[in-house]
Design an enzyme around this catalytic site. Structure first.
Site, PDB file in Angstrom:
ATOM      1  N   GLU A 115       0.822  -1.323  -0.091  1.00 40.73           N
ATOM      2  CA  GLU A 115       0.067  -0.008   0.172  1.00 40.73           C
ATOM      3  C   GLU A 115       0.892   1.282  -0.022  1.00 40.73           C
ATOM      4  OE1 GLU A 115      -2.950   1.595  -0.231  1.00 40.73           O
ATOM      5  OE2 GLU A 115      -4.388   0.414   0.823  1.00 40.73           O
ATOM      6  N   ASP A 116       0.339   2.322  -0.438  1.00 37.08           N
ATOM      7  CA  ASP A 116       0.903   3.639  -0.217  1.00 37.08           C
ATOM      8  C   ASP A 116       0.855   4.203   1.208  1.00 37.08           C
ATOM      9  OD1 ASP A 116      -1.717   4.182  -0.570  1.00 37.08           O
ATOM     10  OD2 ASP A 116      -1.580   5.777  -2.126  1.00 37.08           O
ATOM     11  N   ASP A 148      -4.338   5.064   6.377  1.00 35.75           N
ATOM     12  CA  ASP A 148      -4.858   6.052   7.115  1.00 35.75           C
ATOM     13  C   ASP A 148      -5.950   5.679   8.342  1.00 35.75           C
ATOM     14  OD1 ASP A 148      -5.561   8.720   7.593  1.00 35.75           O
ATOM     15  OD2 ASP A 148      -6.691   8.938   5.868  1.00 35.75           O
ATOM     16  N   VAL A 203      -0.764  14.354   2.429  1.00 36.39           N
ATOM     17  CA  VAL A 203       0.725  14.406   1.418  1.00 36.39           C
ATOM     18  C   VAL A 203       0.471  13.887   0.033  1.00 36.39           C
ATOM     19  CG1 VAL A 203       2.083  14.020   3.606  1.00 36.39           C
ATOM     20  CG2 VAL A 203       1.318  11.900   2.397  1.00 36.39           C
ATOM     21  N   ASP A 209      -1.947  10.904  -4.503  1.00 39.04           N
ATOM     22  CA  ASP A 209      -2.280  12.114  -5.383  1.00 39.04           C
ATOM     23  C   ASP A 209      -3.034  12.796  -4.491  1.00 39.04           C
ATOM     24  OD1 ASP A 209      -4.662  10.085  -4.887  1.00 39.04           O
ATOM     25  OD2 ASP A 209      -5.859  11.431  -6.119  1.00 39.04           O
TER      26      ASP A 209
HETATM   27  P1  IMP Z   1      -7.811   4.514   4.490  1.00 37.03           P
HETATM   28  O1  IMP Z   1      -8.668   3.448   3.930  1.00 37.03           O
HETATM   29  O2  IMP Z   1      -8.345   5.585   5.138  1.00 37.03           O
HETATM   30  O3  IMP Z   1      -6.729   3.725   5.438  1.00 37.03           O
HETATM   31  O4  IMP Z   1      -7.263   5.214   3.522  1.00 37.03           O
HETATM   32  C1  IMP Z   1      -5.985   4.523   2.396  1.00 37.03           C
HETATM   33  C2  IMP Z   1      -6.106   5.335   1.320  1.00 37.03           C
HETATM   34  O5  IMP Z   1      -6.351   6.741   1.380  1.00 37.03           O
HETATM   35  C3  IMP Z   1      -4.884   5.367   0.689  1.00 37.03           C
HETATM   36  O6  IMP Z   1      -4.728   4.128  -0.355  1.00 37.03           O
HETATM   37  C4  IMP Z   1      -4.595   6.737  -0.275  1.00 37.03           C
HETATM   38  O7  IMP Z   1      -5.122   6.363  -1.381  1.00 37.03           O
HETATM   39  C5  IMP Z   1      -5.652   7.674   0.437  1.00 37.03           C
HETATM   40  N1  IMP Z   1      -4.986   8.482   1.443  1.00 37.03           N
HETATM   41  C6  IMP Z   1      -4.973   8.831   2.704  1.00 37.03           C
HETATM   42  N2  IMP Z   1      -4.126   9.724   3.381  1.00 37.03           N
HETATM   43  C7  IMP Z   1      -3.738  10.121   2.022  1.00 37.03           C
HETATM   44  C8  IMP Z   1      -2.698  11.325   1.944  1.00 37.03           C
HETATM   45  O8  IMP Z   1      -2.178  12.086   2.897  1.00 37.03           O
HETATM   46  N3  IMP Z   1      -2.554  11.683   0.711  1.00 37.03           N
HETATM   47  C9  IMP Z   1      -2.998  11.073  -0.490  1.00 37.03           C
HETATM   48  N4  IMP Z   1      -3.738   9.977  -0.419  1.00 37.03           N
HETATM   49  C10 IMP Z   1      -4.124   9.577   0.939  1.00 37.03           C
HETATM   50 MG    MG Z   2      -5.375   6.260  -3.124  1.00 36.44          MG
END
Ligand code: IMP
Ligand code: MG
Length: 180
Positions: A98-99, A102, A152, A158
């Protein structure tokens, strides 16, 4: 050339050296195993390419495309799988690449969905983690950098589908954009 922007928080050099370490760790942890690297697109594309080449054991590569965010900077909590795997993962060791983790919702959803295919093991490797923002309890085995709660971009990440090609990681300043 268009102006590069944002405040760099992880430089290309820091990225390179941390990914090299992660590759070494993964190579030793998975020595002798049947490893499939599953990249989560689009965000993980840059990290994935560098990580895969830092791993010194044979791996299979595969990808899934998910969408979760829409165009805003807050999580929608909804994750949609747009594509399926092409590799058979039954009985294999899967590492989800994963990138950023969050809220953790994306990873949690993907783990559940991949677990149905009965891999031998499934773990998560992420370039970035915003642990302060975790809404669900997911175990992330490999974390490149822990970052504070700031939006970020760059290195695959992105804002409204732009800036993924920045070669470093930058904080998106309020000055740089207006959310519509
Ligand atoms: P989660 O499901 O909330 O853990 O979010 C994961 C996804 O949210 C990541 O794969 C990113 O695509 C996107 N994301 C979360 N924070 C950022 C950020 O700071 N910049 C860009 N994309 C983010
Ligand atoms: Mg994403």
């Amino acid at each position: 050339m268009e102006r590069m922007f944002g405040r760099p928080i992880v430089t290309q050099e820091q990225m390179r050296s941390r990914i090299r370490e992660m590759g070494r760790q993964i190579s030793s942890d998975y020595a002798g195993k049947d490893l499939v690297l599953v990249g989560v697109l689009k965000g993980a594309y840059a990290f994935y390419a560098d990580l895969a080449r830092a791993i010194r054991i044979p791996v299979r590569v595969d990808f899934i495309v998910v969408t979760s965010y829409g165009s805003r900077t807050k999580t929608s909590g909804k994750v949609k799988l747009v594509t399926k795997l092409t590799e058979e993962i039954k009985g294999k060791d899967v590492l989800l690449v994963e990138d950023i983790v969050d809220s953790g919702l994306t990873v949690q959803h993907l783990m559940k969905s991949l677990a149905k295919k009965k891999p031998r093991s499934i773990k998560v490797c992420t370039l970035l983690s915003k642990s302060d923002r975790r809404a669900v309890d997911v175990h992330v085995e490999y974390v490149g950098f822990k970052i504070p709660d700031q939006y970020v971009v760059g290195y695959g990440l992105d804002y409204q589908q732009k800036y993924r090609n920045l070669p470093y990681l930058a904080v998106l300043d309020q000055m740089d954009h207006q959310e519509e």
